[in-house]
Every structure is written in C-alpha cells, then in structure tokens.
Design a protein around this motif. Structure first.
Motif, mmCIF file in Angstrom:
data_model
loop_
_atom_site.group_PDB
_atom_site.id
_atom_site.type_symbol
_atom_site.label_atom_id
_atom_site.label_comp_id
_atom_site.label_asym_id
_atom_site.label_seq_id
_atom_site.Cartn_x
_atom_site.Cartn_y
_atom_site.Cartn_z
ATOM 1 N N GLY A 37 32.205 32.543 37.047
ATOM 2 C CA GLY A 37 32.134 32.724 38.497
ATOM 3 C C GLY A 37 32.387 31.428 39.246
ATOM 4 N N VAL A 38 31.872 30.325 38.709
ATOM 5 C CA VAL A 38 32.115 29.013 39.328
ATOM 6 C C VAL A 38 33.602 28.666 39.260
ATOM 7 C CG1 VAL A 38 31.642 26.540 39.169
ATOM 8 C CG2 VAL A 38 29.786 28.187 38.840
ATOM 9 N N LEU A 39 34.213 28.928 38.118
ATOM 10 C CA LEU A 39 35.645 28.647 37.965
ATOM 11 C C LEU A 39 36.472 29.466 38.954
ATOM 12 C CD1 LEU A 39 35.907 28.577 34.058
ATOM 13 C CD2 LEU A 39 36.042 26.614 35.600
ATOM 14 N N LEU A 40 36.094 30.721 39.130
ATOM 15 C CA LEU A 40 36.839 31.584 40.049
ATOM 16 C C LEU A 40 36.705 31.110 41.492
ATOM 17 C CD1 LEU A 40 36.127 35.174 38.660
ATOM 18 C CD2 LEU A 40 38.066 33.682 38.209
ATOM 19 N N LEU A 54 42.340 29.198 56.894
ATOM 20 C CA LEU A 54 41.276 28.594 56.095
ATOM 21 C C LEU A 54 40.213 29.613 55.694
ATOM 22 C CD1 LEU A 54 40.391 25.863 54.960
ATOM 23 C CD2 LEU A 54 39.068 25.508 57.052
ATOM 24 N N VAL A 55 40.024 30.624 56.529
ATOM 25 C CA VAL A 55 39.024 31.660 56.231
ATOM 26 C C VAL A 55 39.339 32.349 54.911
ATOM 27 C CG1 VAL A 55 38.026 33.839 57.021
ATOM 28 C CG2 VAL A 55 38.532 32.028 58.661
ATOM 29 N N VAL A 62 33.197 31.260 48.621
ATOM 30 C CA VAL A 62 31.748 31.372 48.829
ATOM 31 C C VAL A 62 31.213 32.662 48.219
ATOM 32 C CG1 VAL A 62 29.941 31.632 50.571
ATOM 33 C CG2 VAL A 62 31.732 29.924 50.889
ATOM 34 N N LEU A 63 31.935 33.761 48.419
ATOM 35 C CA LEU A 63 31.500 35.037 47.850
ATOM 36 C C LEU A 63 31.482 34.980 46.327
ATOM 37 C CD1 LEU A 63 33.288 37.694 50.095
ATOM 38 C CD2 LEU A 63 30.850 37.191 49.978
ATOM 39 N N SER A 64 32.487 34.334 45.765
ATOM 40 C CA SER A 64 32.571 34.255 44.307
ATOM 41 C C SER A 64 31.396 33.499 43.717
ATOM 42 C CB SER A 64 33.888 33.583 43.894
ATOM 43 O OG SER A 64 33.955 33.446 42.492
ATOM 44 N N ILE A 65 31.119 32.326 44.265
ATOM 45 C CA ILE A 65 30.041 31.521 43.687
ATOM 46 C C ILE A 65 28.671 32.132 43.994
ATOM 47 C CG2 ILE A 65 29.608 29.924 45.614
ATOM 48 C CD1 ILE A 65 29.659 27.685 43.410
ATOM 49 N N GLU A 178 39.656 41.898 49.536
ATOM 50 C CA GLU A 178 38.939 41.037 48.594
ATOM 51 C C GLU A 178 37.432 41.137 48.824
ATOM 52 O OE1 GLU A 178 40.506 37.122 49.039
ATOM 53 O OE2 GLU A 178 42.582 37.772 48.902
ATOM 54 N N ILE A 179 37.019 41.115 50.092
ATOM 55 C CA ILE A 179 35.595 41.215 50.415
ATOM 56 C C ILE A 179 35.055 42.576 49.983
ATOM 57 C CG2 ILE A 179 33.917 41.253 52.305
ATOM 58 C CD1 ILE A 179 35.727 39.313 53.807
#
Length: 216
Positions: A37-40, A54-55, A62-65, A178-179
């Motif tokens: 998850g950190v890598l993603l 940038l969003v 942020v969602l991934s981590i 994605e969200i």
C-alpha cells in the motif's frame, strides 16, 4: 530518474507479491500487504497529471496510504487477534513452489506485456507487468490458501493491480472512479471482516475445510 523510480517501485511490488506467496504467518502477510500500500501511494507522483491537476495526484496517494497501508491492515490485524489465528494453514501448493510459480508469472507477465500493441498506455512496461502479475498472483493466493485471512489478502493483491492500471492510464481515468474503487474496497473489507468473525464463531476456525464440507 522518473523511469528508474517506476522500475524500482514495480520490482518492489513484485518482490512484495513473492513475499506474500512465501509467508506462512498471517501477520507477516499483513505487513507485506501494508508495504504494498505504501508503494502504491508513491505511484501517482510518478505519472503525469491529467485534467484534475495536482488533486489527481494527492487524493489517490493519500487514499492509498490511508486505506491500503493503515486501515485495512489494522482491521485485519484486529480480526487475527480476535480469532487467534497466527499461522496460516498449509496451502494446497507449498510455499517454495508458490514462490517459484510467482517468479514465473512475473517474468511471463513482462514478456507478455512487451508484445501487446497497447502497452504504450503506460509510461513504463514494468508497471503494467507488475499489475498483470499481481492479478495472477492474487488469484493464486486466493485459490491455494486454506485460511480466510490469507484469501482476503489475495483479494487485496488482486485489487492493487487494478489501482496500478488505473494510475497508469490516469489521463483517461477520471479521479472519481479511482475514489469509488477505493471506497468499494474499504466497504468490501468491512463485510469480509464481519464474515470472518461470524465464521469463527460458528466453526471455531477460519480455515476453509469446514466450509468445504458443507457442500458434501
């Protein structure tokens, strides 16, 4: 520099997949999927921004981590503590053989992606190869592990592949999709956590053998 980082992240994702295949302890598998998850969360910064600017980089990262590296491992860790299952049950395929199969899948995925005419959609064929390998390795974990927790982790590996592909073609994939995928994943894990707890209450085990007997 960017290309080299993509190669490095892709290789680390593949290594994390192999680590999951070779892990016999569920807590170790949790650490592996959290690291993934950190890598993603780094990947969005390595691909060009689309119309959202940038969003489109910050939100997926942020969602991934938050979801993949913190929330989901935390919930699964709580389940492991509740059902008191540390060692994964013997898989249908041994751990060394699973790792060898994972290596072959990873290598074969790279050879396969290189020959595809639409591989240009990704900046680096390594990320697409890592995604394709993750799909197959996730399915391998789901189909060969007897422990429900391990199977959930296999599902997460499978879903992570979708995230990689989504980020790779971010110029054509709207941010809200994605969200939505992230939120669906989180909801799915909540359901799985409840299901695992109920399975343990009913069968005093999180192995799949007793569930298989219900079909007999």
């Amino acid at each position: 520099m960017q290309h080299n980082l993509l190669i490095l992240i892709s290789l680390l994702i593949i290594l994390s997949n192999l680590f999951l295949l070779g892990s016999s302890r569920t807590r170790a598998m949790l650490r592996g999927i959290a690291a993934q998850g950190v890598l993603l969360s780094i990947l969005p910064f390595l691909f060009p921004m689309h119309k959202s600017g940038l969003v489109s980089i910050i939100v997926p990262a942020v969602l991934s981590i938050t979801i993949k590296a913190i929330l989901i491992p935390y919930f699964l860790h709580r389940v492991i503590q509740r059902v008191n299952t540390e060692n994964a049950l013997n898989p249908y395929i041994g751990y060394p053989v699973s790792v060898i199969i994972g290596l072959l899948i990873s290598y074969g995925s790279f050879l396969f992606i290189e020959k595809l005419p639409f591989s240009y959609l990704s900046i680096s064929p390594f990320t697409t190869s890592a995604a394709f390998a993750s799909i197959l390795i996730g399915m391998l974990i789901i189909s060969t592990r007897r422990n429900v927790i391990a199977q959930i982790i296999g599902y997460l590996v499978f879903e992570n592949a979708g995230f990689i592909l989504g980020i790779s073609i971010s110029s054509t994939m709207p941010l809200f999709i994605e969200i939505g995928i992230m939120l669906d994943l989180l909801a799915g894990i909540f359901i799985m956590v409840v299901a695992v707890s109920r399975i343990h209450i009913l069968f005093d085990s999180v192995g799949t053998q007793k569930l298989e007997r219900l079909n007999k």
